[in-house]
Design an enzyme around this catalytic site. Structure first.
Site, short mmCIF file in Angstrom:
data_model
loop_
_atom_site.label_atom_id
_atom_site.label_comp_id
_atom_site.label_asym_id
_atom_site.label_seq_id
_atom_site.Cartn_x
_atom_site.Cartn_y
_atom_site.Cartn_z
N ASP A 1 1.94 4.76 9.65
CA ASP A 1 0.65 5.07 9.02
C ASP A 1 -0.49 5.07 10.04
O ASP A 1 -1.43 5.84 9.93
CB ASP A 1 0.36 4.07 7.90
CG ASP A 1 1.46 4.11 6.86
OD1 ASP A 1 1.66 5.19 6.27
OD2 ASP A 1 2.17 3.11 6.67
N ASN B 1 -2.27 10.79 0.09
CA ASN B 1 -1.09 11.09 -0.73
C ASN B 1 -1.03 10.16 -1.93
O ASN B 1 -1.60 9.07 -1.88
CB ASN B 1 0.18 10.87 0.11
CG ASN B 1 0.23 11.80 1.30
OD1 ASN B 1 -0.01 12.98 1.18
ND2 ASN B 1 0.54 11.24 2.46
N ARG C 1 0.87 -1.20 0.00
CA ARG C 1 0.00 0.00 0.00
C ARG C 1 0.90 1.23 0.00
O ARG C 1 1.12 1.86 1.02
CB ARG C 1 -0.91 -0.04 1.23
CG ARG C 1 -2.11 0.85 1.24
CD ARG C 1 -1.77 2.35 1.43
NE ARG C 1 -1.62 2.78 2.80
CZ ARG C 1 -0.68 3.65 3.20
NH1 ARG C 1 0.20 4.18 2.37
NH2 ARG C 1 -0.62 4.01 4.47
N ASN D 1 1.12 15.81 7.71
CA ASN D 1 1.87 14.63 7.27
C ASN D 1 2.70 14.09 8.43
O ASN D 1 3.31 14.87 9.17
CB ASN D 1 2.78 15.00 6.10
CG ASN D 1 3.30 13.77 5.40
OD1 ASN D 1 4.06 12.99 5.98
ND2 ASN D 1 2.89 13.56 4.17
N1 LIG Z 1 -0.92 12.48 5.55
C1 LIG Z 1 -0.32 11.47 6.11
O1 LIG Z 1 0.60 11.62 6.93
C2 LIG Z 1 -0.74 10.09 5.77
C3 LIG Z 1 -1.57 9.86 4.73
N2 LIG Z 1 -1.96 8.58 4.44
C4 LIG Z 1 -2.79 8.40 3.25
O2 LIG Z 1 -4.04 7.91 3.62
C5 LIG Z 1 -4.54 7.10 2.57
C6 LIG Z 1 -5.09 5.83 3.16
O3 LIG Z 1 -4.08 5.11 3.80
P1 LIG Z 1 -4.44 3.88 4.77
O4 LIG Z 1 -5.39 4.29 5.80
O5 LIG Z 1 -3.18 3.28 5.19
O6 LIG Z 1 -5.16 2.91 3.72
P2 LIG Z 1 -6.13 1.72 3.98
O7 LIG Z 1 -6.14 0.92 2.76
O8 LIG Z 1 -5.82 1.07 5.29
O9 LIG Z 1 -7.57 2.43 4.16
C7 LIG Z 1 -8.27 3.05 3.13
C8 LIG Z 1 -9.69 3.23 3.58
O10 LIG Z 1 -10.37 4.03 2.62
C9 LIG Z 1 -11.57 3.40 2.26
N3 LIG Z 1 -11.96 3.76 0.91
C10 LIG Z 1 -11.36 3.42 -0.25
N4 LIG Z 1 -12.03 3.95 -1.29
C11 LIG Z 1 -13.07 4.63 -0.77
C12 LIG Z 1 -14.13 5.38 -1.33
N5 LIG Z 1 -14.24 5.57 -2.64
N6 LIG Z 1 -15.05 5.92 -0.49
C13 LIG Z 1 -14.95 5.73 0.84
N7 LIG Z 1 -13.95 5.05 1.43
C14 LIG Z 1 -13.03 4.50 0.63
C15 LIG Z 1 -11.31 1.92 2.41
O11 LIG Z 1 -12.56 1.26 2.52
P3 LIG Z 1 -12.70 -0.33 2.67
O12 LIG Z 1 -12.17 -0.63 4.04
O13 LIG Z 1 -14.17 -0.55 2.56
O14 LIG Z 1 -11.89 -0.94 1.58
C16 LIG Z 1 -10.47 1.92 3.68
O15 LIG Z 1 -11.31 1.95 4.81
C17 LIG Z 1 -3.40 6.92 1.58
O16 LIG Z 1 -3.62 7.75 0.48
C18 LIG Z 1 -2.18 7.39 2.32
O17 LIG Z 1 -1.26 8.02 1.46
C19 LIG Z 1 -1.58 7.51 5.18
C20 LIG Z 1 -0.73 7.68 6.22
C21 LIG Z 1 -0.20 8.99 6.56
C1 LIG Z 2 2.66 9.89 4.57
C2 LIG Z 2 2.50 8.45 4.59
O1 LIG Z 2 3.07 7.76 5.41
C3 LIG Z 2 1.62 7.83 3.63
O2 LIG Z 2 0.98 8.53 2.85
O3 LIG Z 2 1.57 6.60 3.62
MG LIG Z 3 3.10 5.73 4.90
#
Ligand SMILES: NC(=O)C1=CN([C@@H]2O[C@H](COP(=O)(O)OP(=O)(O)OC[C@H]3O[C@@H](n4cnc5c(N)ncnc54)[C@H](OP(=O)(O)O)[C@@H]3O)[C@@H](O)[C@H]2O)C=CC1
Ligand SMILES: CC(=O)C(=O)O
Ligand SMILES: [Mg+2]
Length: 496
Positions: A211, A352, A97, A396
């Protein structure tokens, strides 16, 4: 910088920076530290995302250690191949991921490499103490499997027992080779592995999932700072997330924990002000039977709702957080609905890279008629709206993990505790000054990040001592000064 600025294509700047890191590490860090706001988007999000997508075709030299299924049974030997012995922090991914870009297999190596360069530039850990690792168990990305330049195993991902055994061998070998105090930061694993790995190894290793935990800490910090703009306490707010995975549920849990600490209310109660929407709609109790375990605590009583807009209208959140990995999901209608419910809607588009951001800064400010308090995972330029300049913050985890890691190292911490994450949030929120808030900015500028990291490190270390988890004794009196004195600086000495 003059040479670097000749490149107009971000990926070319990225490649030039990677070449420099290889050729002259000290100059790489000197440049990155002195020009952090300009170069962070090059070595980190958003450009690192494109670099990972094209990693095979821009590959020059391995920048980290690849451990593949083929090395099962020999991982300790493989670790010993790495030329540096004194490792303090490992960032490891299996590439499933990568940001919001999905499964990039072995090409995810760009992420541990990028994160560790921030450990050094922003948090002051020695470059030689940092080890980027990519575990190669294959990829389910068909495009990569057919790409002639793909650098990893050409097979579908190993899962189940085979996967668990490989990871277990890795974790055992790491502890054996580097001792109890090496930080293992899990990064960009898919959620079906991430939560389990964290739960499995937290009792025995110094592990941290960026994350889940780093993101939670940075968002909580932004919320604490934003309270100075919107008023009230955390407990007065209602939170709605789009995305209920690692980032979403990790943040939700830390907010609930902080409210619980502030109000003495039990966690089960404080969770009730927090709602999450996943790809199937609002998480409600009637879905409990089919929910993944990490979503279950968020299944509150409510009628089912499918779309985000209807969820906003029904829940009436004061804070909207995007953690879905899907761009453009905060539509005009969604932002307008937030603005009709709130005088100052707090909107965080965390996904991101930029292409996956739930909305842009300009959209948030324009659609809310200049009333939104906005921050995003990837950077956006300041926006002028109605003769006023708004500076979006960058929510972030890069604000947290370098200082957090430094705090663990300087205290000789042996385990991570949630209270350390809360301490890091408070330390970061304290660094947001009135002049930032005047620009509706809820994070301090990255130009001060080393000072910020030293303050985060000090608070994290103090918490480690308080909890009896620190092994570096005696405790230094002035932890901020001590943290600063431990930070690597790419100094150029004058010999004249
Ligand atoms: N700014 C920062 O510091 C960080 C940003 N992020 C970003 O967050 C995002 C998600 O990461 P992460 O949580 O690890 O990913 P995961 O895959 O763990 O979670 C994604 C979630 O989004 C849901 N989802 C996907 N598509 C849709 C949609 N169209 N409508 C509603 N919900 C949806 C999924 O649903 P379902 O469970 O039903 O599949 C799931 O619950 C990434 O883009 C990552 O880059 C992550 C970590 C740090
Ligand atoms: C920022 C980060 O860790 C992510 O988008 O996965
Ligand atoms: Mg990350």
């Amino acid at each position: 910088m003059h040479n670097l600025r000749q490149y107009e294509v971000p990926l070319q700047r990225y490649m030039a920076m990677m070449d420099l890191q290889e050729r002259n590490e000290r100059l790489f860090y000197k440049l990155l530290i002195d020009n952090v706001e300009e170069l962070l988007p090059v070595v980190y999000t958003p450009t690192v995302g494109e670099a990972c997508q094209k990693y095979g075709s821009i590959f020059r030299r391995p920048q980290g250690l690849y451990i593949s299924l083929k090395e099962k049974g020999k991982i300790l030997e493989v670790l010993k191949n790495w030329p540096e012995r004194n490792i303090q922090v490992i960032v490891v991914t299996d590439g499933e991921r990568i940001l919001g870009l999905g499964d990039l297999g072995c090409q995810g190596m760009g992420i541990p490499v990028g994160k560790l360069s921030l450990y050094t530039a922003l948090g002051g850990l020695r470059p030689s103490a940092c080890l980027p690792v990519t575990i190669d168990v294959g990829t389910n990305n068909g495009k990569l499997l057919n790409d002639e330049f793909y650098i990893g195993l050409r097979q579908r991902r190993a899962t189940g027992q085979e996967y668990a055994e490989l990871l277990d061998e890795f974790m055992t070998a790491v502890k054996k080779n580097y001792g109890e105090k090496v930080i293992v930061q899990f990064e960009d694993f898919a959620n079906h592995n991430a939560f389990e790995l964290l739960a499995k190894y937290s009792p025995t290793h110094l592990v941290f999932n960026d994350d889940i935990q780093g993101t939670a800490s940075v968002v909580l910090a932004g919320l604490l700072a934003a309270l100075k703009l919107v008023g009230g306490t955390l407990a007065d707010h209602t939170f709605l997330f789009l995305g209920a995975g690692e980032a979403g549920t990790g943040i939700a849990e830390l907010i609930a924990l902080e409210i619980s600490k502030q109000t003495n209310a039990p966690l089960e109660e404080t969770r009730k002000k927090i709602w999450l929407v996943d790809s199937k709609g609002l998480i409600v109790s009637s879905r409990k039977g089919s929910l993944q375990h990490f979503k279950k605590p968020w299944a509150h009583d409510h009628e089912p709702i499918k779309g985000l807009l209807d969820a906003v209208k029904a829940i009436k959140p004061t804070v909207l957080i995007g953690s879905s990995g899907v761009g453009k999901t905060f539509t005009k209608e969604v932002v307008e609905a937030m603005a009709s419910i709130n005088e100052k809607p707090l909107i965080l588009a965390l996904s991101n890279p930029t292409s996956q951001s739930e909305c842009t800064a300009e959209e948030a400010y324009t659609w809310s008629e200049g009333r939104a308090i906005f921050a995003s995972g990837s950077p956006f330029d300041p926006v002028e709206y109605n003769s006023r300049v708004f500076v979006p913050g960058q929510a972030n985890n890069a604000y947290i993990f370098p200082g957090f890691g430094l705090g663990l190292v300087i205290s000789g911490a042996i385990r991570v505790h949630d209270d350390m994450l809360l301490a890091a949030s408070e330390a970061l929120a304290e660094q947001v000054k009135q002049e930032n808030l005047d620009k509706v900015l809820i994070y301090p500028p990255f130009s001060n990040i080393r000072k910020i990291s030293a303050n985060i490190a000090a608070k994290v270390a103090a918490k480690a001592y308080e909890l009896g988890l620190a092994s570096r004794l005696p405790r230094p009196k002035d932890l901020v000064k001590y943290a600063e004195s431990c930070m690597y600086s790419p100094l150029y000495r004058s010999y004249r």
